[in-house]
Design an enzyme around this catalytic site. Structure first.
Site, PDB file in Angstrom:
ATOM      1  N   GLN A 183      20.872 -61.146 -21.240  1.00  0.00           N
ATOM      2  CA  GLN A 183      19.585 -60.745 -21.792  1.00  0.00           C
ATOM      3  C   GLN A 183      18.891 -61.918 -22.475  1.00  0.00           C
ATOM      4  OE1 GLN A 183      17.740 -58.142 -21.529  1.00  0.00           O
ATOM      5  NE2 GLN A 183      16.203 -58.683 -23.048  1.00  0.00           N
ATOM      6  N   GLU A 184      19.655 -62.752 -23.148  1.00  0.00           N
ATOM      7  CA  GLU A 184      19.083 -63.854 -23.915  1.00  0.00           C
ATOM      8  C   GLU A 184      18.484 -64.937 -23.023  1.00  0.00           C
ATOM      9  OE1 GLU A 184      18.486 -64.420 -26.994  1.00  0.00           O
ATOM     10  OE2 GLU A 184      19.571 -62.855 -28.065  1.00  0.00           O
ATOM     11  N   SER A 185      19.204 -65.350 -22.000  1.00  0.00           N
ATOM     12  CA  SER A 185      18.802 -66.547 -21.250  1.00  0.00           C
ATOM     13  C   SER A 185      18.694 -66.353 -19.749  1.00  0.00           C
ATOM     14  CB  SER A 185      19.799 -67.670 -21.520  1.00  0.00           C
ATOM     15  OG  SER A 185      21.076 -67.335 -20.973  1.00  0.00           O
TER      16      SER A 185
END
Length: 593
Positions: A452-454
């Site tokens: 989700q972050e990157s």
């Protein structure tokens, strides 16, 4: 290395079969020699590529130096051109050639007709070769040459006046606090009202959210003076309501709800719905205000189903057959297992892969040089020019090459939402195994956070300076490293996958200590900070169920973040063949938030 080993195995298997044939008595004698020849050829190719890469970087350095020092002698041009010509078969040879011509053209004089014509002839020849990705650069250089001798006329006095006016308007927009004074002093006949319209939302942000005697009346007078249209006034009201939505003045709240009913704008209606959810007041009247498009969203279908006692089971059952966070919630409400159909992604045959050989070599070399951004640009161009099935195959190819962020990118471009193995590759698995030893964080949850972050881009960097796979701020990384005795030498460490995963999982474990086995709160805190989560819990006062708390998270980004992470966690459990995959823990379901 995995590819080399696989190719080697195939060759050895074929040769072994050949050696076993009764008609080839001497083949077994040559097997070892064939093996040595193949390994020698592989090694020689590897050494050749290293040498070419070294030449590429040296020539690139020469060209940069020429531009910096404003010196590009004929002798230097000849040397660089000779070196570029020596790079036959190197994937980035034509990139370097484009860089050479860009540098050379920068040094051409307007009166050098012969030099310009020579450049045009050579660039035309290069364009004819139609080399992937680089041809547009050659075409752009030709265009630049065609206008090289055009003299730029000075701006007319009218243009100068226009520029001054635009600059003045930009200054006004950049200083929204001055808007009230601008309105008071300016003549509506001389100042473009778009300046006023565009600056108004930012002007509102300079005012305190809980200001007293809140009223739109004075801004309505502005609108009348400047003869704003009904639609322009509507946009002002929407901006005004969004800014002061949570103002506690009861008269304003009454006016706010009246305006929401009149305006029937989905973003305001949805915000009012979230307020009703955390205040535990009725939802149906607000749900009815939504447009057909918003009503079709999984989230509002879920809440509509919960309000409709007679058709509750039917609506939740229909929703539970879809993919996503709210279908998972629907299955949980029904106390049913959540069934997920995961299609198998197609792969290239050897023949299908051949047309992309040159492009793959380019992307491989760019990544070897650390030019991941340029590699992704070319990957995206490739994706935009193939059909859906080929996009799937490219995604699968990238995943197998461990180009994880490119595999994800291909799945997004293809809108291949059901192909979970492409959207959620098993990236850096060994690093997560190592990092999570003795931590109370599951591998699937940690990987869901990173995804989700990157989107698995190890070089990702946000506008807030969060970095790497798990998007850590340098300040958070430094503190986490100190608290957990982990190595951390500075910001650049965050672009190293192992370092980033070690620090990111350690930070997750710290948050787990604060919110034991509750991924809803851990994910929210990882995204928005534990202080904000504390405020949201305080506002909820321990009265909200899991679904109510998630729906009432005030930040759009954090709300979507939590939903995605929980869904990705479950998907990863499926993809990693976990026994008894779990959507929500008992701690998450049983807690009142």
């Amino acid at each position: 290395m995995k590819k080399v080993a696989l190719i080697s195995l195939c060759i050895f298997t074929a040769l072994s079969a050949f050696a076993d044939s009764p008609n080839t008595a001497t083949a077994s004698i040559n097997l070892e020699q064939e093996k040595q020849n193949w390994e020698l050829a592989q090694h020689q190719d590897y050494l050749k590529r290293l040498k070419q890469r070294e030449v590429f970087l040296q020539v690139e350095g020469l060209l940069k130096s020429a531009v910096k020092k404003q010196q590009f002698s004929e002798a230097t041009q000849n040397i660089t051109k000779t070196l570029i010509d020596s790079l036959q078969g190197y994937p980035l040879q034509y990139d370097l050639l484009a860089r050479f011509w860009e540098t050379k053209i920068a040094f051409l004089q307007n009166d050098d007709i012969q030099g310009r014509q020579q450049a045009i002839n050579e660039l035309n020849a290069l364009v004819q070769q139609n080399y992937p990705f680089v041809t547009p650069a050659f075409q752009a250089l030709l265009q630049k040459l065609s206008t090289l001798n055009e003299q730029q006329t000075s701006a007319t006095s009218d243009n100068a006046k226009e520029n001054n006016r635009v600059q003045k308007e930009q200054n006004q927009v950049e200083n929204p606090k001055q808007l009230a004074e601008i309105v008071r002093k300016s003549d509506p006949n001389t100042l473009d009202k778009t300046v006023l319209i565009d600056a108004f939302p930012r002007y509102l942000k300079t005012l305190p959210e809980q200001m007293n005697n809140l009223s739109f009346e004075s801004y309505q007078k502005w609108a009348n003076t400047w003869q704003l249209s009904e639609d322009e006034i509507k946009q002002w009201k929407i901006a005004f309501l969004n800014r002061f939505f949570d103002n506690e003045n009861t008269d304003f709240q009454k006016w706010r709800d009246e305006q929401i009913r009149q305006l029937q704008t989905d973003n305001l209606t949805e915000r009012r719905l979230r307020m009703a959810i955390w205040q535990k007041t009725e939802l149906t009247s607000w749900l009815n205000l939504l447009s057909a498009e918003s009503k079709s969203k999984q989230e509002w279908r879920y809440w509509e189903a919960k309000q409709d006692i007679l058709k509750n089971t039917k609506k939740l059952t229909a929703l539970s057959k879809e993919r996503g966070f709210y279908p998972m919630l629907a299955a949980t409400q029904l106390k049913q297992a959540y069934q997920l159909n995961v299609p198998i992604a197609p792969s290239f045959t050897q023949a299908e892969q051949l047309p992309f050989k040159q492009v793959f070599a380019m992307i491989t070399e760019l990544r070897e040089l650390g030019r991941n951004g340029l590699a992704k640009q070319r990957w995206r161009i490739l994706l935009d020019n193939v059909d859906f099935t080929t996009q799937l195959k490219l995604s699968e190819y990238a995943k197998n090459q461990q180009w994880f962020e490119l595999a994800v990118d291909a799945s997004i471009v293809a809108k291949a939402w059901d192909y979970l193995s492409l959207r959620l590759p098993n990236a850096y698995s060994e690093y997560f195994n190592a990092a999570l030893q003795n931590l109370n964080i599951s591998k699937t949850f940690a990987m869901a956070i990173a995804r989700q972050e990157s989107a698995w881009n190890p070089m990702a960097q946000s506008s807030a300076n969060a970095r790497g796979l798990m998007q850590l701020l340098p300040s958070t990384a430094k503190l986490t490293a100190e608290n957990n005795q982990l190595p951390y030498q500075g910001e650049q460490d965050l672009f190293k996958p192992l370092n980033n995963i070690l620090l990111g999982t350690a930070h997750l474990n710290e948050l787990n200590g604060k919110y034991p086995n509750n991924r809803i709160l851990i994910a929210a805190a990882y995204n928005a900070g534990a202080n904000r989560v504390g405020k949201w819990l305080s506002r909820a006062s321990g009265k909200l169920a899991l679904d109510e708390f998630v729906a009432s998270i005030p930040f759009y980004e954090t709300r979507g973040y939590v939903q995605n992470v929980v869904a990705y966690d479950f998907y990863y459990q499926i993809l990693q063949n976990k026994e008894n995959p779990q959507i929500f823990s008992q701690e998450e379901l049983n807690r009142l938030y």
